[in-house]
Structures are given as structure tokens and as C-alpha cells.
Scaffold this motif. Sequence first.
Motif, mmCIF file in Angstrom:
data_model
loop_
_atom_site.group_PDB
_atom_site.id
_atom_site.type_symbol
_atom_site.label_atom_id
_atom_site.label_comp_id
_atom_site.label_asym_id
_atom_site.label_seq_id
_atom_site.Cartn_x
_atom_site.Cartn_y
_atom_site.Cartn_z
ATOM 1 N N LEU A 568 16.696 51.132 19.613
ATOM 2 C CA LEU A 568 16.693 50.674 18.115
ATOM 3 C C LEU A 568 17.527 51.871 17.643
ATOM 4 O O LEU A 568 17.646 53.054 18.125
ATOM 5 N N THR A 569 18.308 51.583 16.674
ATOM 6 C CA THR A 569 19.234 52.359 16.041
ATOM 7 C C THR A 569 18.260 53.032 14.715
ATOM 8 O O THR A 569 17.363 52.779 14.469
ATOM 9 N N LEU A 570 19.080 54.145 14.277
ATOM 10 C CA LEU A 570 18.551 54.843 13.362
ATOM 11 C C LEU A 570 18.658 54.152 12.030
ATOM 12 O O LEU A 570 17.743 53.955 11.227
ATOM 13 N N SER A 571 19.832 53.321 11.765
ATOM 14 C CA SER A 571 19.896 52.567 10.545
ATOM 15 C C SER A 571 20.690 51.400 11.196
ATOM 16 O O SER A 571 21.510 51.436 12.215
ATOM 17 N N TYR A 572 20.270 50.159 10.559
ATOM 18 C CA TYR A 572 20.979 49.065 11.109
ATOM 19 C C TYR A 572 22.548 48.832 11.108
ATOM 20 O O TYR A 572 23.077 49.318 10.135
ATOM 21 N N GLY A 573 22.828 48.415 12.269
ATOM 22 C CA GLY A 573 24.461 48.335 12.576
ATOM 23 C C GLY A 573 25.126 49.481 12.943
ATOM 24 O O GLY A 573 26.237 49.215 13.630
ATOM 25 N N ASP A 574 24.462 50.601 13.132
ATOM 26 C CA ASP A 574 25.033 51.861 13.808
ATOM 27 C C ASP A 574 24.583 51.784 15.298
ATOM 28 O O ASP A 574 23.625 52.709 15.416
ATOM 29 N N ASN A 575 25.236 51.255 15.930
ATOM 30 C CA ASN A 575 24.964 51.145 17.262
ATOM 31 C C ASN A 575 24.651 52.539 18.074
ATOM 32 O O ASN A 575 23.857 52.610 19.202
ATOM 33 N N ASP A 576 25.534 53.382 17.909
ATOM 34 C CA ASP A 576 25.443 54.647 18.395
ATOM 35 C C ASP A 576 24.406 55.501 17.848
ATOM 36 O O ASP A 576 23.938 56.629 18.313
ATOM 37 N N SER A 577 23.547 55.317 16.658
ATOM 38 C CA SER A 577 22.427 56.085 16.291
ATOM 39 C C SER A 577 21.225 55.653 16.997
ATOM 40 O O SER A 577 20.707 54.606 17.326
ATOM 41 N N TRP A 578 20.318 56.397 16.715
ATOM 42 C CA TRP A 578 18.795 56.375 17.113
ATOM 43 C C TRP A 578 17.815 57.459 16.637
ATOM 44 O O TRP A 578 18.516 58.457 16.116
ATOM 45 N N GLY A 579 16.520 57.276 16.781
ATOM 46 C CA GLY A 579 15.514 58.276 16.277
ATOM 47 C C GLY A 579 14.193 58.113 16.834
ATOM 48 O O GLY A 579 14.042 57.002 17.800
ATOM 49 N N LEU A 580 13.409 59.114 16.566
ATOM 50 C CA LEU A 580 11.933 58.656 16.919
ATOM 51 C C LEU A 580 11.377 57.523 16.084
ATOM 52 O O LEU A 580 11.360 57.794 14.927
ATOM 53 N N ALA A 581 10.870 56.601 16.606
ATOM 54 C CA ALA A 581 10.467 55.438 15.678
ATOM 55 C C ALA A 581 8.809 55.585 15.958
ATOM 56 O O ALA A 581 8.122 54.669 16.126
ATOM 57 N N TYR A 582 8.455 56.785 15.286
ATOM 58 C CA TYR A 582 7.193 57.004 15.289
ATOM 59 C C TYR A 582 6.149 56.006 14.528
ATOM 60 O O TYR A 582 5.068 56.305 14.673
ATOM 61 N N ASN A 583 6.938 55.684 13.680
ATOM 62 C CA ASN A 583 5.902 54.757 12.660
ATOM 63 C C ASN A 583 5.227 53.457 13.614
ATOM 64 O O ASN A 583 4.442 52.976 13.093
ATOM 65 N N LEU A 584 5.872 53.183 14.782
ATOM 66 C CA LEU A 584 5.327 52.119 15.422
ATOM 67 C C LEU A 584 3.943 52.756 15.847
ATOM 68 O O LEU A 584 3.038 51.578 16.424
ATOM 69 N N LEU A 585 3.566 53.968 15.969
ATOM 70 C CA LEU A 585 2.227 54.208 16.238
ATOM 71 C C LEU A 585 1.272 53.499 15.413
ATOM 72 O O LEU A 585 0.050 53.360 15.758
ATOM 73 N N ALA A 586 1.366 53.395 14.023
ATOM 74 C CA ALA A 586 0.530 52.658 13.025
ATOM 75 C C ALA A 586 0.048 51.418 13.558
ATOM 76 O O ALA A 586 -0.971 50.914 13.342
ATOM 77 N N ASP A 587 1.070 50.618 14.062
ATOM 78 C CA ASP A 587 0.840 49.405 14.552
ATOM 79 C C ASP A 587 -0.229 49.298 15.769
ATOM 80 O O ASP A 587 -1.028 48.646 15.671
ATOM 81 N N LYS A 588 -0.157 50.519 16.619
ATOM 82 C CA LYS A 588 -1.345 50.598 17.530
ATOM 83 C C LYS A 588 -2.709 51.052 17.064
ATOM 84 O O LYS A 588 -3.670 50.618 17.615
ATOM 85 N N LEU A 589 -2.403 52.066 16.038
ATOM 86 C CA LEU A 589 -3.730 52.657 15.487
ATOM 87 C C LEU A 589 -4.523 51.738 14.850
ATOM 88 O O LEU A 589 -5.820 51.501 14.992
ATOM 89 N N LEU A 590 -3.795 50.773 13.982
ATOM 90 C CA LEU A 590 -4.642 49.707 13.320
ATOM 91 C C LEU A 590 -5.013 48.501 14.097
ATOM 92 O O LEU A 590 -5.776 47.709 13.826
ATOM 93 N N GLY A 591 -4.227 48.293 15.289
ATOM 94 C CA GLY A 591 -4.341 47.242 16.128
ATOM 95 C C GLY A 591 -3.783 45.944 15.656
ATOM 96 O O GLY A 591 -4.146 44.888 15.757
ATOM 97 N N THR A 592 -2.878 46.205 14.704
ATOM 98 C CA THR A 592 -2.274 44.986 14.128
ATOM 99 C C THR A 592 -1.266 44.161 15.061
ATOM 100 O O THR A 592 -1.112 42.985 15.062
ATOM 101 N N ASN A 593 -0.782 45.041 16.073
ATOM 102 C CA ASN A 593 0.058 44.442 17.009
ATOM 103 C C ASN A 593 1.255 43.534 16.548
ATOM 104 O O ASN A 593 1.251 42.374 17.320
#
Length: 707
Positions: A568-593
Motif C-alpha cells: 500500500l502507498t502512503l498516498s494515492y498514486g505515489d508508488n514509491d511511498s508507503w507507511g504503517l497501515a495501523y488503522n487496519l487493526l480497527a477492522d480486526k478489533l471490530l470484527g467488521t472484516n
Amino acid sequence: MYAPAILAAWCSLLLAPVLGAVTWSATPFNPAAVPLAVRSPYLSAWLPQGSGTALNGAWPTFWTGSILGWAGYVKVDGATYNWLGVPAVGGTTTTKATQKSLQFTSTQSIFVLTAGPIDLTVTFLSPVEPADLVNQSLPLSYYTVSAASNDGKSHNVQLYTDISAEWVTGDNSLTANWTTTTGDVLTHQVQLASQTEFGEVGDHIQQGSAYHSTLNTAGATFQTGEDVVVRAQFINNGKLANTQDTAFRAVSDRWPVFAFAHDLGAVRDPTAPVVFSVGHVRDPAVQYIVANNGRQSRSLFFWTRFSTVASAISTFLNDYANALARAKAFDAKVNADANKISADYASIVDLSIRQGFGAIETTVGRNGDGFNTSDVLTFMKEISSDGNVNTVDVIFPSWPLFLYTEPKIGKQLLLPLFEYQATGQYPNKWSVHDMGASYPKAIGHNDGKDEPMPVEGDGNMLIMTLSYTQKTNDHSIIDTYFDLLDQWTQFLITDSLIPANQISTDDFAGSLANQTNLAIKGIVGIKAMAEIAALVGDSARAQNYSTIAASYVSQWQQFATAADGSHLTLSYGDNDSWGLAYNLLADKLLGTNIFPASVFTTQTNWYSSHANAFGVPLDTRHTYTKSDWEIWTAGLVTSTAVRDVLISSVRKYAADGKSSQPLGDWYETTDGSVEGFRARPVVGGHLALLALETQPSATNSNGETQA
């Protein structure tokens, strides 16, 4: 699959010894600063330990680093040893005790020092009792000293300790006054002569009083006066004079101290602990905005049980044995739960809990002449960054601490935000950033000029609200504030798929448009509202929001995935960028999947090969990271090996001896140096894995809901 060669090299870096001047055993490790008395934003005393400073190698400090005078001596067969602080008294002969060990748990810091033929065990206990709001809201902390012979012989022992007036102000030129009360309990009370209600100087509250107390047992003596005079009295005589200095003066004018001594008599076997307490109490505690721009003064919750500070202190001191037993039970549970993940993880959790709880205060409103115990609100200081009150994007990373230990405190942190915005005084259509610019003034932002974090704040409020409701089955927030939650969801529908140029919680990194991780939060927030709508029986709205969220995920994958599909990129379209996508944890925590498993796998692969010696950088703009987000990321990756390396990176940083400040969450991944921040409650985010393991709705490592 997870670049095992790189992981192996990374692990070897993590296991390399951390060099320092430590000459004692440390369990589980030597932290940058050791919590001594940490109960509130204003009762926050630490030993700046750094790479190897003993309990008697530096003055304890407030979380800011300003000195809190706190000294200790022990006389053994007439010879005087210093065991706490670095006092100097001319014309006397003293020796430094030798520190043998340090151990910390979630609630205690325990030192063993050798003073000639006597060993001293010094225990600093800051209770963590979130299920008992009276106990949790008491701004008092224990320290105890026990003595035992180390040569099998009996020795004559006297014990001394004092605190200074530095505990009551951030400006030592100000005048203090003080009193000593006697009876079953000996208590020194010290305060500023001229106080400022709800006012701070250097982050110290300029209101209320510091209290230093002990039980008035046989052989106990007391004295107040100039530091060198009082300390010399003990060094020369082994006891104090039971006198009070009434020449009230500036804190730095002949440094008044407030001392106790206990004669332990002949000591061979370990003595019962001599119990002391330190505290800082003020009333009222928090100023709070109500309807029509009104102001309410709120008190700490402990006042619902105690009518005087003296009665609270007496109960507190006499409850020590029970409090210690409760603390040991709490420590054992936390340690057992965290050790199921790893020993490194357990050590991080242990260091984080007092710091997290040390930023909050639980308050109660009044009802006529009494207290309204149904009106309970908790307030958090954004320590060391902005000093704001109940900052949404600081509560959010801290949230796992409360979700794991006591969700009702999480609810009480959210309620001021809901109550305020429900009055209609906040003009923006998104969630307010905080409840006030300067703690403890929770007076809102009726001008709407708070720090704007629209997607961040709305997503945080929705995620926290749903996780609380899932954990407790308490629907009171979603029933009462459904319209506000829906209003924020409407904003997320407008702005979260393609976020406008804005800041996120990592505001120090700067603003950015089209943030991939921020979009994740917004989309999970929309799905969270779908779940909330279903819980209140609004099936049509639930279906609509679910459909929108699912559509956004599909589009987001196209926007956010690098052209080669590797990350995953840090911002859309910047292929060389990336970061910690830590907000994905909320999807697991809530079980929203709502995000496909492939996204989690892709990020796991990426992080496994993009780490520095102290962890994965926050994003490609810098090489620094945040310890809370490292642990959140550890909770979302699909490889135990990658999870453990992320955890061990934080553990390595926490133990590297390069700082002497309370644990900072923002640090450099290349060398483990602190970038900024200290003592912040966001270390509550280090409990993310525990929250994940105990949340009934959460998705486990097999992709299954735990309930």
C-alpha cells in the motif's frame, strides 16, 4: 514468504546487548525512567534512570524533567547511608547505599539497596484499580521501605525520608506555606500561598496541596525546615525534633523540606514495611463547559466517599496490605495475558500501564449540596505534546488500555466530547479535536478553531464507540448520541474515500492529501456506523452504510495499491511511498472484516523486509516511528515472526538507555534515539494485542470472530 534471511539479520540486531553503566540486575529491563509515584498529570514522579542511574544517583523528577526534591537516608549502627535522591549536607559524613536490583511491574517499582550490613527493599506502588473509581481517582501513591540484615547479625536501624516544596509548583520563586498534623497519622501538607484555580506553570498545577504522610507508629518523628538543617538533624541524631518551621518562604529560599523518621530498632529478619504516601490533591479539579457556554467545576470522584483529605489518607495508608495484594493480582493477570504473546511484549505492557493511567482523572458533578454519582466524566491530559483536554486522536491510540482494563473509563472519556457537541455549541460538522486547549480547562471550542482533523476524529469516535458497545453490551452511547454519530458518518462518506489535504493524528509529519491509512480509518468508521445502526434496529441505514463501505474498499484498493501490487502507498498514486497501515487493526478489533485478507498479507510481506534496527519507519517521509503504531501494526500482521520483530523493536528502544525521560512514543528507527514527546498516555496503545485478544467481536489470527 516473509524474507527469513532479513528477519534473521533483524533479530540478531535486536538481540545485541545494550551497553550502559548498569551495575545491578534489572527485571525485565532498565527503562529510561522508572515510575515512582504516577497517579495523575500532577502526581507524576520518575527516576531519570537513563543508561544506569541508581535510585540514589539523581533527584526524582516531574514528568517534564523538573526536579522533585525527594531524599532518603538510613542509619545502620550509627553510620548514615543515602538511599534516595542526591542530598548533600555539609559537615556530615554519609555513604551511598549500593543498588543491587530493580524490578518493575504494571503497578510497582521495587529497588533493593545495600547499606552496609543491611539490605533495604524500597517499593513504589502506584495502584491501578480502574474497576473501583474511588480508589483509582485517589491522587495518592505509596512507597514503603523494609530492612533486613545481610550478615545474619542484628543491627540498629533508623530510617529517614523527606519531600520538598518543589512538588507544588513549576516556579520555585513562589512562596509556599505548610502545616503538619499529628495523631494516628502524621501528615505534612504544603501548598502555594497564592493559588491559581485551573492554572499551570511549567505543566505543574498552581492549585491544591502536596501531602506527605506516614502512620504515627512507635519511634516515628517528624520535622519541617531548611533541607540541610532537617537532614543534618537525622544524620547526627538518628531522629527528628518534632518541630515545625513557620517561616514561610519561596520554594528555593533555604529549600523547605517535610520529613519523617522511623526508628526500626534492632533488625535482623526482614521488617514489616514502613509505609509512606505522597499525593497531590486539589478541588475543584476540572472546569467543564455546559450548555449556553456555562461553566461547571468538577471534583475528583474520591470525594464521593471521603469528606476530608485526612480521612482519605488514613484509609489509604491503613489499606496498604490489601492494596498490595490487589496490585499483585492485577500484575499477575496482566503478565500472564501478555506473556501468551511474548516476554518482550509483557515487559512493554508493564512499563506502559502506570504511564497511561497517570494522564487521566475521573470526576463527578454536583447535585445541590452533594455529588451526583450518575454524572461521572473522565478527563485526559495530552501530556508533553499540546496539553489539550480529551484529545480525540490521543484517546484513540490509548484506547486499548481502557478496553482491556476497564471499558467504562473509556466511555467516561468519550462522554464529555459527546455531551459538548450535543449542546450545539461546536460549529463544525465533524468531530471536535479536543475538549480544551489547556488542561484542566475543558471549555470546548465554540469558535470552531480547534486543530482540524476531520476524517481522523470522526473515524476515531465511531470506532471507539462501537468497540465499547461490543465489549460491554451497553447501548447508552449509541442510543443517546445516534444523531451525532450519523452526522460524522455523513462527513466520512463525503471525505474519507479520497481524503482532502489534511493532518492525521501523526500531525508532526505534516499534512497530506489522499492518505491511504486515513482512508482506511474513514471506511472502517462508515462500516462501524452500519453496525451501530443495526444494533439500534435501523436495518435500512445499516444496509446502506455497509454497501457504501464495501464499495469504498473496492475503489480504495485501486487507489492505494502500488502499481506492482507489492504494498500500500502512503498516498494515492505515489508508488514509491508507503507507511504503517495501523488503522487496519480497527477492522480486526471490530470484527467488521471489510478489508480483504490479501491486504493484511501484502503489508506483512512488505514490513518483513523494510525495517531498520529499531523497527519499521512510520512512513517514507522520515525514518522515525511511533511505538504505539508499531504495536498496533504487530496486531494486524499475519505472521507471528513479523509480529514478534515489531514488538521486540519497541522493547529494544525502551531499554536502549539513550534517554532519561518517561517513555517517549516517537523515536528514530535507525538508532533508537528519542525524537520528541514523553510520558504520553498513547503508550496505552501498547496493549493493542491484549485488547484484540479479549474483544468479543475481534477477528482472530485465523480470520474468525472470537465471540
